[in-house]
Motif scaffolding. Structure first.
Motif, mmCIF file in Angstrom:
data_model
loop_
_atom_site.group_PDB
_atom_site.id
_atom_site.type_symbol
_atom_site.label_atom_id
_atom_site.label_comp_id
_atom_site.label_asym_id
_atom_site.label_seq_id
_atom_site.Cartn_x
_atom_site.Cartn_y
_atom_site.Cartn_z
ATOM 1 N N TYR A 96 0.370 -6.091 -6.044
ATOM 2 C CA TYR A 96 0.004 -5.664 -5.040
ATOM 3 C C TYR A 96 -1.273 -5.842 -4.466
ATOM 4 O O TYR A 96 -2.475 -6.185 -5.111
ATOM 5 C CB TYR A 96 -0.131 -4.056 -5.008
ATOM 6 C CG TYR A 96 0.901 -3.516 -6.233
ATOM 7 C CD1 TYR A 96 1.710 -2.341 -5.223
ATOM 8 C CD2 TYR A 96 1.125 -3.252 -7.200
ATOM 9 C CE1 TYR A 96 2.864 -2.101 -6.137
ATOM 10 C CE2 TYR A 96 2.085 -2.684 -7.253
ATOM 11 C CZ TYR A 96 3.167 -2.392 -6.934
ATOM 12 O OH TYR A 96 3.885 -2.360 -7.965
ATOM 13 N N LEU A 97 -1.396 -5.327 -2.671
ATOM 14 C CA LEU A 97 -2.139 -5.208 -1.846
ATOM 15 C C LEU A 97 -2.717 -4.247 -1.468
ATOM 16 O O LEU A 97 -1.648 -3.918 -1.150
ATOM 17 C CB LEU A 97 -2.460 -6.730 -0.888
ATOM 18 C CG LEU A 97 -3.378 -6.672 0.040
ATOM 19 C CD1 LEU A 97 -5.287 -6.960 -0.033
ATOM 20 C CD2 LEU A 97 -3.543 -7.488 1.196
ATOM 21 N N ALA A 98 -3.741 -3.769 -2.120
ATOM 22 C CA ALA A 98 -4.185 -2.271 -1.764
ATOM 23 C C ALA A 98 -5.454 -2.015 -1.631
ATOM 24 O O ALA A 98 -6.202 -2.956 -1.785
ATOM 25 C CB ALA A 98 -3.804 -1.570 -2.586
ATOM 26 N N THR A 99 -5.734 -0.833 -0.062
ATOM 27 C CA THR A 99 -7.301 -0.738 0.291
ATOM 28 C C THR A 99 -8.301 -0.205 -0.986
ATOM 29 O O THR A 99 -7.698 0.266 -2.400
ATOM 30 C CB THR A 99 -6.989 -0.052 0.964
ATOM 31 O OG1 THR A 99 -6.641 1.951 0.485
ATOM 32 C CG2 THR A 99 -5.989 -0.230 2.579
ATOM 33 N N ALA A 100 -9.520 -0.627 -1.115
ATOM 34 C CA ALA A 100 -9.922 0.128 -1.939
ATOM 35 C C ALA A 100 -9.773 1.503 -2.541
ATOM 36 O O ALA A 100 -10.041 1.108 -3.917
ATOM 37 C CB ALA A 100 -12.211 0.047 -1.558
ATOM 38 N N ALA A 101 -9.942 2.245 -1.385
ATOM 39 C CA ALA A 101 -9.159 3.423 -2.892
ATOM 40 C C ALA A 101 -8.514 3.409 -3.190
ATOM 41 O O ALA A 101 -8.231 4.103 -4.354
ATOM 42 C CB ALA A 101 -9.182 4.977 -1.092
ATOM 43 N N THR A 102 -7.632 3.265 -2.488
ATOM 44 C CA THR A 102 -6.344 2.833 -3.551
ATOM 45 C C THR A 102 -6.522 2.224 -4.416
ATOM 46 O O THR A 102 -5.680 2.522 -5.673
ATOM 47 C CB THR A 102 -4.770 2.643 -2.438
ATOM 48 O OG1 THR A 102 -4.815 3.904 -1.308
ATOM 49 C CG2 THR A 102 -3.647 2.788 -3.173
ATOM 50 N N ALA A 103 -6.862 1.042 -4.735
ATOM 51 C CA ALA A 103 -7.018 -0.238 -5.839
ATOM 52 C C ALA A 103 -7.486 0.583 -6.526
ATOM 53 O O ALA A 103 -7.372 0.458 -7.904
ATOM 54 C CB ALA A 103 -7.382 -0.753 -4.795
ATOM 55 N N GLY A 104 -8.410 1.816 -5.961
ATOM 56 C CA GLY A 104 -9.142 2.047 -7.142
ATOM 57 C C GLY A 104 -8.547 3.298 -8.631
ATOM 58 O O GLY A 104 -8.779 3.211 -9.155
ATOM 59 N N ARG A 105 -7.695 3.999 -7.082
ATOM 60 C CA ARG A 105 -7.189 5.000 -8.445
ATOM 61 C C ARG A 105 -5.622 4.491 -9.271
ATOM 62 O O ARG A 105 -5.678 4.668 -9.940
ATOM 63 C CB ARG A 105 -6.255 5.708 -7.188
ATOM 64 C CG ARG A 105 -6.933 7.060 -6.602
ATOM 65 C CD ARG A 105 -6.353 8.206 -5.114
ATOM 66 N NE ARG A 105 -5.716 7.436 -4.446
ATOM 67 C CZ ARG A 105 -6.353 6.862 -2.904
ATOM 68 N NH1 ARG A 105 -7.436 7.888 -3.093
ATOM 69 N NH2 ARG A 105 -5.071 6.263 -2.784
ATOM 70 N N MET A 106 -5.138 3.186 -8.570
ATOM 71 C CA MET A 106 -4.527 2.263 -9.525
ATOM 72 C C MET A 106 -4.820 2.237 -10.219
ATOM 73 O O MET A 106 -4.173 2.019 -11.491
ATOM 74 C CB MET A 106 -3.636 1.721 -8.445
ATOM 75 C CG MET A 106 -2.490 1.928 -6.848
ATOM 76 S SD MET A 106 -2.130 1.134 -6.319
ATOM 77 C CE MET A 106 -0.731 -0.007 -7.568
#
Length: 314
Positions: free
Chosen positions: A198-208
């Protein structure tokens, strides 16, 4: 009574008549082409001749001036006539073609490497992902085949196809995990798979990452990338901006991208963190190079010279 003798007529202007030949009477007279009128003034012909002489003198003067200039230029005139291959060498000197050619300014100053991308980076996306539906080639020649998908968060301003191509480059090598008896292949989003990149924004990466039991915060903000079960999660901030110690060392952004993919895929394959084996040596790919180098040199590959390169475990 003898006839009166007639007076010969005056010949017309512009010509004259000759008498009949003595051979006999009554023969036809012959006309002679008209000659120049000797009664007119003759001053025009000398004027034409003078102009012709002046013109010839002018041409000769210009030719002499050109010859003088050419003689003064000397070697310059020869340089225009001969090519580098045809130029005869001066006594004791190498031919022109044997002399080194200085590089052009463009060749002497290569373009600087891309260290990070300009412009703002979206800090938060929509939380949904779009998949690259391309089926990639099988990477590696032997070993177990592991299939992966590639997904990019909507609202990240990134293209799934471009991200998938960069992931494939990192996993192809030489030097990647497939050098160790493993095969990898990208599959479609709806296909059976072993893990997803996955390539995710910082906020989404933090949650995942937090949902997978990994805290990627530095200074209270999501900073690093991570691996959760079945998920390799790349932080968009790092993908676009790299990290300060890479940038200060002028390590290209492409090198960091290759490192972060191989590092997180390495976790998915069961490898743990390692330490720098010595100052000035290449950093192991399982070292946390996003946070520090500890005297090591940036290295994006788990294999070097066909052999697994590793450092001491943490």
């Amino acid at each position: 009574m003898p006839s009166a003798r007639r007076r010969p007529a005056t010949p017309p202007t512009g010509g004259h008549r000759t008498d009949a030949p003595r051979g006999g009477r009554g023969q036809a007279t012959r006309r002679v082409p008209a000659g120049p009128d000797l009664t007119r003034p003759r001053h025009r012909r000398p004027a034409r001749r003078r102009r012709l002489v002046e013109l010839v003198a002018l041409v000769l003067a210009v030719g002499a001036a050109v010859a003088v200039v050419a003689d003064r230029r000397g070697a310059d005139v020869g340089a225009e006539v001969f090519t580098a291959e045809q130029m005869p060498p001066a006594p004791g000197l190498a031919p022109v073609s044997a002399l080194p050619v200085p590089p052009s300014p463009a060749a002497a100053t290569p373009a600087p490497p891309v260290l990070r991308l300009p412009g703002p980076v979206p800090s938060e996306g929509r939380g949904s992902f779009g998949y690259d539906d391309r089926v990639g080639p099988v990477l590696g020649e032997t070993g177990t085949l592991r299939r992966y998908r590639v997904a990019v968060e909507s609202g990240s301003d990134e293209d799934a196809g471009e991200f998938a191509a960069a992931v494939e480059t990192a996993l192809t090598g030489p030097g990647s995990w497939v050098d160790g008896g493993l095969r990898l292949q990208q599959v479609r989003g709806d296909a059976r798979h072993d893990f997803t990149v996955y390539l995710a924004t910082a906020a989404t990466a933090g949650r995942m990452c937090a949902a997978g039991g990994v805290d990627i915060r530095v200074g209270g903000r999501p900073y690093t990338s991570c691996r959760a079960p079945g998920k390799v999660i790349i932080n968009l901030d790092r993908w676009r901006l790299s990290v300060p110690h890479y940038v200060s060392a002028r390590v290209p952004l492409s090198v960091y991208r290759t490192y972060v993919v191989n590092h997180e895929v390495g976790h998915q394959l069961g490898h743990r963190h390692e330490r720098c084996p010595g100052k000035g040596r290449p950093a192991p790919v399982m070292m946390q190079q996003t946070l520090f180098l500890d005297g090591c040199v940036a290295n994006p590959w788990p294999y070097r010279d066909g052999r697994r390169y590793a450092g001491p475990r943490l």
